[in-house]
Design an enzyme around this catalytic site. Structure first.
Site, PDB file in Angstrom:
ATOM      1  N   HIS A 171      -6.193  -1.915   7.817  1.00 40.22           N
ATOM      2  CA  HIS A 171      -6.932  -0.928   7.027  1.00 40.22           C
ATOM      3  C   HIS A 171      -8.424  -1.272   6.934  1.00 40.22           C
ATOM      4  O   HIS A 171      -9.256  -0.458   7.351  1.00 40.22           O
ATOM      5  CB  HIS A 171      -6.295  -0.742   5.645  1.00 40.22           C
ATOM      6  CG  HIS A 171      -7.124   0.075   4.722  1.00 40.22           C
ATOM      7  ND1 HIS A 171      -7.388   1.410   4.943  1.00 40.22           N
ATOM      8  CD2 HIS A 171      -7.784  -0.252   3.583  1.00 40.22           C
ATOM      9  CE1 HIS A 171      -8.173   1.864   3.978  1.00 40.22           C
ATOM     10  NE2 HIS A 171      -8.429   0.873   3.143  1.00 40.22           N
ATOM     11  N   HIS A 229     -13.748  -4.445   1.253  1.00 37.00           N
ATOM     12  CA  HIS A 229     -13.706  -3.487   0.139  1.00 37.00           C
ATOM     13  C   HIS A 229     -12.464  -3.568  -0.743  1.00 37.00           C
ATOM     14  O   HIS A 229     -12.520  -3.184  -1.904  1.00 37.00           O
ATOM     15  CB  HIS A 229     -13.941  -2.051   0.634  1.00 37.00           C
ATOM     16  CG  HIS A 229     -12.757  -1.397   1.258  1.00 37.00           C
ATOM     17  ND1 HIS A 229     -12.425  -1.557   2.592  1.00 37.00           N
ATOM     18  CD2 HIS A 229     -11.835  -0.572   0.728  1.00 37.00           C
ATOM     19  CE1 HIS A 229     -11.345  -0.846   2.857  1.00 37.00           C
ATOM     20  NE2 HIS A 229     -10.952  -0.242   1.736  1.00 37.00           N
ATOM     21  N   ASP A 230     -11.358  -4.074  -0.237  1.00 31.35           N
ATOM     22  CA  ASP A 230     -10.138  -4.166  -1.057  1.00 31.35           C
ATOM     23  C   ASP A 230      -9.804  -5.588  -1.497  1.00 31.35           C
ATOM     24  O   ASP A 230      -8.784  -5.807  -2.147  1.00 31.35           O
ATOM     25  CB  ASP A 230      -8.936  -3.589  -0.296  1.00 31.35           C
ATOM     26  CG  ASP A 230      -8.875  -2.077  -0.372  1.00 31.35           C
ATOM     27  OD1 ASP A 230      -9.457  -1.495  -1.305  1.00 31.35           O
ATOM     28  OD2 ASP A 230      -8.239  -1.470   0.518  1.00 31.35           O
ATOM     29  N   GLU A 261      -9.901  -5.960  -5.390  1.00 34.36           N
ATOM     30  CA  GLU A 261      -8.904  -5.064  -5.981  1.00 34.36           C
ATOM     31  C   GLU A 261      -7.468  -5.524  -5.703  1.00 34.36           C
ATOM     32  O   GLU A 261      -6.600  -5.410  -6.570  1.00 34.36           O
ATOM     33  CB  GLU A 261      -9.123  -3.665  -5.399  1.00 34.36           C
ATOM     34  CG  GLU A 261      -8.396  -2.564  -6.108  1.00 34.36           C
ATOM     35  CD  GLU A 261      -8.830  -1.208  -5.594  1.00 34.36           C
ATOM     36  OE1 GLU A 261      -7.936  -0.404  -5.278  1.00 34.36           O
ATOM     37  OE2 GLU A 261     -10.046  -0.951  -5.512  1.00 34.36           O
ATOM     38  N   ASP A 262      -7.219  -6.060  -4.517  1.00 35.59           N
ATOM     39  CA  ASP A 262      -5.841  -6.306  -4.090  1.00 35.59           C
ATOM     40  C   ASP A 262      -5.477  -7.764  -3.818  1.00 35.59           C
ATOM     41  O   ASP A 262      -4.360  -8.049  -3.380  1.00 35.59           O
ATOM     42  CB  ASP A 262      -5.546  -5.494  -2.825  1.00 35.59           C
ATOM     43  CG  ASP A 262      -5.561  -3.994  -3.088  1.00 35.59           C
ATOM     44  OD1 ASP A 262      -5.379  -3.591  -4.249  1.00 35.59           O
ATOM     45  OD2 ASP A 262      -5.754  -3.237  -2.128  1.00 35.59           O
TER      46      ASP A 262
END
Length: 179
Positions: A35, A61-62, A65-66
């Site tokens: 991704h 970017h993630d 967050e993840d």
């Protein structure tokens, strides 16, 4: 190798390490790293973005967050500019999912140009992925709701990149969503 290429590869390696145990929700359980790599590729190959910080942020970017990554860690390894972009596109996971979705719609128009580019490419990647195959446990209604929500996020950041917006518009129209 250029410095820019080395910096981008460093971000790709960092993201790969952070996401190494994660999988996408598709039936094939695709490695999650596909991704962020895909988001960066959309920016570089389709939108012809060459800004190193934008491409690094796309790869990262993630991560906050993840994974267990912190904004301070992003800044330490990649600098303030990349940290700022990542921070702008990171959802607050302490909030309920529907609240996070509402906040993305409200927050997107106020993001920097660089963060908007990452956001557009992220939405484009996710929507293409939804067209390719439905995630496990998702109904057609949920897919349609995601497309509708994504169109609202994109509506707030129009004028950022005509190439990405045209590609998104094509997907929205195919899904029966007015642009």
């Amino acid at each position: 190798m250029s410095l820019e290429a080395a910096l981008i590869l460093e971000a790709a390696n960092f993201a790969a390490e952070k996401h190494k145990q994660q999988r996408r929700k598709d039936p094939e359980k695709t490695p999650y790293i596909n991704h962020p790599l895909g988001v960066a590729r959309i920016l570089s190959h389709e939108a012809e973005i060459t800004d190193t910080a934008v491409l690094q942020a796309a790869l990262l970017h993630d991560t906050v967050e993840d994974t267990n990554t912190t904004f301070a860690e992003i800044e330490l390894h990649f600098g303030q500019d990349v940290r700022n972009i990542v921070e702008e596109v990171t959802d607050d996971k302490t909030l309920p999912k529907m609240e996070r979705k509402k906040q993305q719609i409200a927050h997107a128009p106020h993001c920097s140009h660089k963060a908007k580019l990452v956001k557009l490419a992220d939405k484009l990647y996710n929507l293409r992925d939804l067209k390719r195959c439905t995630p496990e446990g998702w109904s057609e209604e949920r897919v349609q709701e995601y497309f509708q929500w994504a169109s609202e996020v994109v509506r707030g950041i129009r004028g950022t990149n005509s190439i990405l917006e045209a590609k998104l518009d094509h997907l929205f129209i195919d899904q029966g969503i007015a642009v």
